[in-house]
Structures are given as C-alpha cells and as structure tokens.
Design a protein around this motif. Structure first.
Motif, PDB file in Angstrom:
ATOM      1  N   GLY A   1       0.793  -1.223   0.000  1.00  0.00           N
ATOM      2  CA  GLY A   1       0.000   0.000   0.000  1.00  0.00           C
ATOM      3  C   GLY A   1       0.823   1.270   0.000  1.00  0.00           C
ATOM      4  O   GLY A   1       0.570   2.191  -0.772  1.00  0.00           O
ATOM      5  N   VAL A   2       1.848   1.290   0.836  1.00  0.00           N
ATOM      6  CA  VAL A   2       2.609   2.526   1.001  1.00  0.00           C
ATOM      7  C   VAL A   2       3.327   2.910  -0.292  1.00  0.00           C
ATOM      8  O   VAL A   2       3.440   4.098  -0.641  1.00  0.00           O
ATOM      9  CB  VAL A   2       3.558   2.404   2.221  1.00  0.00           C
ATOM     10  CG1 VAL A   2       4.769   1.564   1.943  1.00  0.00           C
ATOM     11  CG2 VAL A   2       3.930   3.762   2.773  1.00  0.00           C
TER      12      VAL A   2
ATOM     13  N   SER B   1       0.733   4.378  -2.635  1.00  0.00           N
ATOM     14  CA  SER B   1       0.262   5.713  -2.244  1.00  0.00           C
ATOM     15  C   SER B   1       1.345   6.754  -2.540  1.00  0.00           C
ATOM     16  O   SER B   1       1.038   7.905  -2.832  1.00  0.00           O
ATOM     17  CB  SER B   1      -0.177   5.749  -0.780  1.00  0.00           C
ATOM     18  OG  SER B   1       0.904   5.883   0.079  1.00  0.00           O
TER      19      SER B   1
ATOM     20  N   ASP C   1      -4.768   6.836  -3.279  1.00  0.00           N
ATOM     21  CA  ASP C   1      -5.237   7.058  -1.914  1.00  0.00           C
ATOM     22  C   ASP C   1      -4.694   5.947  -1.011  1.00  0.00           C
ATOM     23  O   ASP C   1      -4.790   4.769  -1.353  1.00  0.00           O
ATOM     24  CB  ASP C   1      -6.770   7.046  -1.915  1.00  0.00           C
ATOM     25  CG  ASP C   1      -7.329   7.191  -0.514  1.00  0.00           C
ATOM     26  OD1 ASP C   1      -7.428   8.325  -0.036  1.00  0.00           O
ATOM     27  OD2 ASP C   1      -7.652   6.151   0.108  1.00  0.00           O
ATOM     28  N   ARG C   2      -4.114   6.324   0.125  1.00  0.00           N
ATOM     29  CA  ARG C   2      -3.423   5.343   0.964  1.00  0.00           C
ATOM     30  C   ARG C   2      -4.340   4.213   1.456  1.00  0.00           C
ATOM     31  O   ARG C   2      -3.979   3.034   1.398  1.00  0.00           O
ATOM     32  CB  ARG C   2      -2.758   6.054   2.160  1.00  0.00           C
ATOM     33  CG  ARG C   2      -2.176   5.159   3.224  1.00  0.00           C
ATOM     34  CD  ARG C   2      -0.924   4.418   2.756  1.00  0.00           C
ATOM     35  NE  ARG C   2      -0.547   3.373   3.699  1.00  0.00           N
ATOM     36  CZ  ARG C   2       0.313   3.507   4.694  1.00  0.00           C
ATOM     37  NH1 ARG C   2       0.930   4.671   4.869  1.00  0.00           N
ATOM     38  NH2 ARG C   2       0.569   2.497   5.492  1.00  0.00           N
TER      39      ARG C   2
ATOM     40  N   ALA D   1      -5.169   1.885  -1.340  1.00  0.00           N
ATOM     41  CA  ALA D   1      -3.994   1.060  -1.671  1.00  0.00           C
ATOM     42  C   ALA D   1      -3.799  -0.032  -0.622  1.00  0.00           C
ATOM     43  O   ALA D   1      -3.470  -1.178  -0.949  1.00  0.00           O
ATOM     44  CB  ALA D   1      -2.755   1.944  -1.756  1.00  0.00           C
ATOM     45  N   ASP D   2      -4.026   0.315   0.627  1.00  0.00           N
ATOM     46  CA  ASP D   2      -3.849  -0.672   1.691  1.00  0.00           C
ATOM     47  C   ASP D   2      -4.872  -1.807   1.583  1.00  0.00           C
ATOM     48  O   ASP D   2      -4.556  -2.959   1.885  1.00  0.00           O
ATOM     49  CB  ASP D   2      -3.949   0.001   3.067  1.00  0.00           C
ATOM     50  CG  ASP D   2      -2.633   0.655   3.467  1.00  0.00           C
ATOM     51  OD1 ASP D   2      -1.588   0.315   2.880  1.00  0.00           O
ATOM     52  OD2 ASP D   2      -2.641   1.492   4.393  1.00  0.00           O
TER      53      ASP D   2
ATOM     54  N   TYR E   1      -3.405   1.335   6.991  1.00  0.00           N
ATOM     55  CA  TYR E   1      -2.350   1.985   7.799  1.00  0.00           C
ATOM     56  C   TYR E   1      -1.668   1.023   8.769  1.00  0.00           C
ATOM     57  O   TYR E   1      -0.919   1.452   9.630  1.00  0.00           O
ATOM     58  CB  TYR E   1      -2.873   3.216   8.560  1.00  0.00           C
ATOM     59  CG  TYR E   1      -3.247   4.338   7.630  1.00  0.00           C
ATOM     60  CD1 TYR E   1      -2.282   5.229   7.151  1.00  0.00           C
ATOM     61  CD2 TYR E   1      -4.559   4.508   7.202  1.00  0.00           C
ATOM     62  CE1 TYR E   1      -2.626   6.244   6.277  1.00  0.00           C
ATOM     63  CE2 TYR E   1      -4.910   5.516   6.323  1.00  0.00           C
ATOM     64  CZ  TYR E   1      -3.940   6.389   5.872  1.00  0.00           C
ATOM     65  OH  TYR E   1      -4.279   7.393   5.000  1.00  0.00           O
TER      66      TYR E   1
END
Ligand code: UDP
Length: 240
Positions: free
Chosen positions: A60-61, A64, A69-70, A73-74, A139
């Motif tokens: 994800g990171v 992003s 968008d984080r 993506a996560d 996150y």
C-alpha cells in the motif's frame, strides 16, 4: 511434544519470503520447502498459526507514494495477502497439514471470517490457521497483525522468518564485519532502529512480553531447531 519448548506459536511469513528469486509473485518451490518444515513441527504437536504478508504482490505505502489514496492502496495490499494465504493453504494441505484460512475482511467463498475463539479451537484440534487480510484496517502492516494475532490466540512467541541468520548491527550483505545479536531487548530494537519488525509490532510485543525469534527460513530444520530451544538467529525479549 517431543522436547518442544513452545506449545503454540505464530509464524510470520512476509510476502517477499514467498517469491524466492523471482522478484514478484509466488514461487511454488518456496511454498513446498516451507510446508515441509511446518509439517515437521505440527506433527510434533506444536500448534502453528501463520500470518502471511503481501509485499510480493502489492504494498500500500508504495502505491500511495505514486498518488493512490493510501487507504484504498492498503485494501489492495490486504487482498494480496489473501492470495498468498490460499496458495500456502494449498501447499500445506498437499503435505497433509490440515489448515484453515481466516480472513479479517469477510470473504465467505474463500475463507472463514476471523473469529478469535474459533481460531483457538482450530489450533486445539491440530489445524494450522493462516490469518489473511492483515488486521482488516488500512495503515497497518502484517508485522503488526502478527503481534496482534499472537496475543489474541495466546501464542508463546512470534517466529519471524527472514533471509538472514538473525538481527545484525549493519547489513551483513554490505558490511562484512557486521555483528549478529543472539539476544536483544525490545527497547534496543526501537532505539537503534533495527529492522526486525515495524515499530508498532515491536511496541505491542514489548508491552505484552511476547518474545520474537528472528531466524533464517531458508535453512532446512531451522523452525524445528528454534522451537526445540536451540540458539537459532536472534531472540528479542525483555530488558537489556
Ligand atoms: N495491510 C494493511 N493493513 C494490515 C496489514 C496489511 O493495510 O493490517 C496492507 C498494506 O498495504 C501492506 C500490504 O497490506 O503494504 C501487504 O502487507 P505487508 O507490507 O505487511 O506485507 P509483507 O511486508 O509482510 O510482505
């Protein structure tokens, strides 16, 4: 339980651990090798739960950083871990290890929902449980998932599989006289910024006295040796 020091453990396999030298995706030979090692300890009566990562497919990171968008993506990253979990389940079962995949994101057609008490019941019955979809929250990472699930199911340690022999004070591939730690305190991992697991995972383990054994998964027999209490890799626990 022939001499095993731990009755219930949580094995953390990163996605990268599953891709071998391919650079992407899943290497069936690695799954086969790992399954044989896992079978050995399960046959010896150790209850094994596994958290798989997804970095071999999607992180994800990284997405992003390129503008996605984080959180979105996560979620893709969490779905990647489900693919790895299903692949690992297939190989473990071909080795005769009964498994259940439990997903933190509900996906009834492919995996059971994660229900803590049911996970414990599976383990008690000798089934290996694979936790997929991380914590179910963006996150976070699958390292943090490993610490969280290990605590939830009362595992006695986290076995963190890596490609090196333990934790070093510098990258042993780059620095020839890098020093390996046999034992480390959680706080030193945090203060020295050592790459063991991410800080959230280390903090959670520290607050709850959960030992982390960092070992080389590529060496045959290492999982068994670590669980027999032999000095394999680095153990992170307690104060310094
Ligand atoms: N992820 C997430 N929440 C979690 C666990 C994972 O959002 O609780 C996402 C995140 O995008 C992460 C990806 O899933 O990058 C894959 O997991 P991770 O990077 O931890 O895999 P590993 O490094 O172990 O292969």
């Amino acid at each position: 339980m022939a001499g095993y020091r731990y009755k219930r453990v949580l094995l953390k396999l990163s996605g990268e651990a599953l891709m071998g030298d391919a650079g992407y995706g899943i290497d069936p030979r690695i799954l086969d090798f790992l399954s044989a090692q896992i079978k050995q300890v399960v046959a010896g009566g150790v209850e094994v739960a596994i958290v798989v990562g997804g970095g071999n497919i999607f992180r994800g990171v990284a997405a992003s950083a390129k503008g996605m968008d984080r959180a979105q993506a996560d979620y893709i990253g969490m779905l990647a871990t489900v693919m790895n979990a299903l692949a690992l389940q297939d190989t473990l079962e071909s080795h005769g290890v009964f498994t259940r995949v439990m997903s933190a994101i509900e996906m009834k057609d492919v995996a059971e929902p994660y229900i803590r008490r049911r996970a414990i019941r599976h383990l008690e019955k000798g089934r290996t449980v694979i936790f997929a979809a991380g914590t179910g929250n963006p996150y976070f990472t699958t390292d943090t998932t490993a610490a969280l699930r290990a605590l939830e199911i009362h595992a006695e340690c986290i076995m963190k599989a890596t490609k090196v022999d333990g934790v070093y004070d510098a990258d042993p591939m780059q620095v020839p006289d890098a020093r390996k730690f046999d034992e480390l305190a959680y706080i030193d991992v945090l203060n020295l910024g050592l790459k063991v697991m991410d800080n959230t995972a280390i903090s959670l383990a520290m607050d709850n006295d959960l030992p982390i054994i960092v070992f080389n998964m590529e060496k045959e027999g290492n999982i068994t040796a670590a669980l027999l209490g032999e000095s394999v890799g680095t153990i992170v626990r307690g104060g310094s």
